[in-house]
Design an enzyme around this catalytic site. Structure first.
Site, PDB file in Angstrom:
ATOM      1  N   HIS A 127       1.150  -1.128  -0.033  1.00  0.00           N
ATOM      2  CA  HIS A 127      -0.043  -0.027   0.073  1.00  0.00           C
ATOM      3  C   HIS A 127       0.445   1.111   0.316  1.00  0.00           C
ATOM      4  O   HIS A 127       0.617   1.902  -0.462  1.00  0.00           O
ATOM      5  CB  HIS A 127      -1.084  -0.111   1.607  1.00  0.00           C
ATOM      6  CG  HIS A 127      -2.203  -0.791   0.964  1.00  0.00           C
ATOM      7  ND1 HIS A 127      -2.058  -2.003   0.985  1.00  0.00           N
ATOM      8  CD2 HIS A 127      -3.490  -0.651   0.529  1.00  0.00           C
ATOM      9  CE1 HIS A 127      -3.316  -2.557   0.706  1.00  0.00           C
ATOM     10  NE2 HIS A 127      -4.178  -1.691   0.530  1.00  0.00           N
ATOM     11  N   ARG A 128       2.024   1.062   0.635  1.00  0.00           N
ATOM     12  CA  ARG A 128       2.593   2.004   0.637  1.00  0.00           C
ATOM     13  C   ARG A 128       3.812   2.773  -0.479  1.00  0.00           C
ATOM     14  O   ARG A 128       3.700   3.708  -0.162  1.00  0.00           O
ATOM     15  CB  ARG A 128       3.444   2.320   2.108  1.00  0.00           C
ATOM     16  CG  ARG A 128       3.222   2.363   2.847  1.00  0.00           C
ATOM     17  CD  ARG A 128       4.736   2.464   4.505  1.00  0.00           C
ATOM     18  NE  ARG A 128       3.317   2.395   5.851  1.00  0.00           N
ATOM     19  CZ  ARG A 128       3.360   3.260   6.410  1.00  0.00           C
ATOM     20  NH1 ARG A 128       4.362   4.236   5.846  1.00  0.00           N
ATOM     21  NH2 ARG A 128       2.716   3.847   7.624  1.00  0.00           N
TER      22      ARG A 128
END
Length: 201
Positions: free
Chosen positions: A37-38
């Site tokens: 996600h990051r």
């Protein structure tokens, strides 16, 4: 009768599903947690697999090599709320339709699910070995430099579940609604208990 979603999932497949429903998934399920996600949201690195119409699983699996194939040993859900700050944008950018995890998620994910027509669903905790038996094959793996738990394991599942719908495409949030209900019920009960134990300091 079982409600089974098969990838690729379309928005119309989700419109009649509501929070509290129990569903199952057949098709593509990709493990995808914090670092993935990051990388997409903060670092703007494209995910090397097309998630449009597919499902992701907030999980860090244990896998082993079996000949020239990978085999799933254990794959339990991790806490979905850790991805809350990213999930709305993640859904928008990838077109993912099913987000599988543990526990509930918040208002940003609610908004993402409602606007971009996706579901958040809960896989029961403590059933990681059972989940592994529902993975028929690991078809691909990406971002292996992140280590086993954070790599993207592209799995093919058959009737993967049970999956409890916690956020639907209409903006309903089962866990948030239950927390509110529990709080309303708690106060009068606590008050009554206090009347009987007021002598305790």
């Amino acid at each position: 009768m079982k409600k089974i979603l098969t990838t690729p999932i379309k928005a119309e497949d989700l419109q009649d599903i509501r929070v509290g429903d129990v569903i199952y998934l057949t098709g593509t399920l990709v493990t995808c947690r914090d670092v993935c996600h990051r990388r997409l949201i903060e670092l703007k690195r494209p995910i090397p697999y097309d998630l449009n119409g597919k499902a992701i699983f907030h999980a860090g699996p244990i896998v082993r090599k079996n000949g020239d194939k990978w085999e799933m040993v254990s794959v339990g859900p991790t806490t979905s709320m850790r991805m809350e700050s990213f999930e709305r944008e993640f859904i928008e950018q990838t077109g993912v339709k099913l987000v599988v995890g543990k526990g509930g998620m918040g208002p940003l994910t609610e908004e993402g699910c409602q606007k971009f027509k996706a579901l958040h669903v809960i896989f029961p905790a403590g059933c990681a070995v059972l989940a592994a038996t529902q993975v028929e094959e690991i078809e691909e793996v990406h971002w292996t430099e992140l280590g086993m738990p954070e790599s993207l394991w592209v799995c093919r599942g058959k009737e993967f579940g049970p999956l409890i719908v916690s956020i639907d495409t209409h903006g309903n949030n089962l866990i948030a609604e239950n927390k509110k209900l529990f709080a309303e019920r708690r106060d009068p009960i606590v008050e009554e208990i206090c009347e009987h134990v007021h002598y305790i300091k």
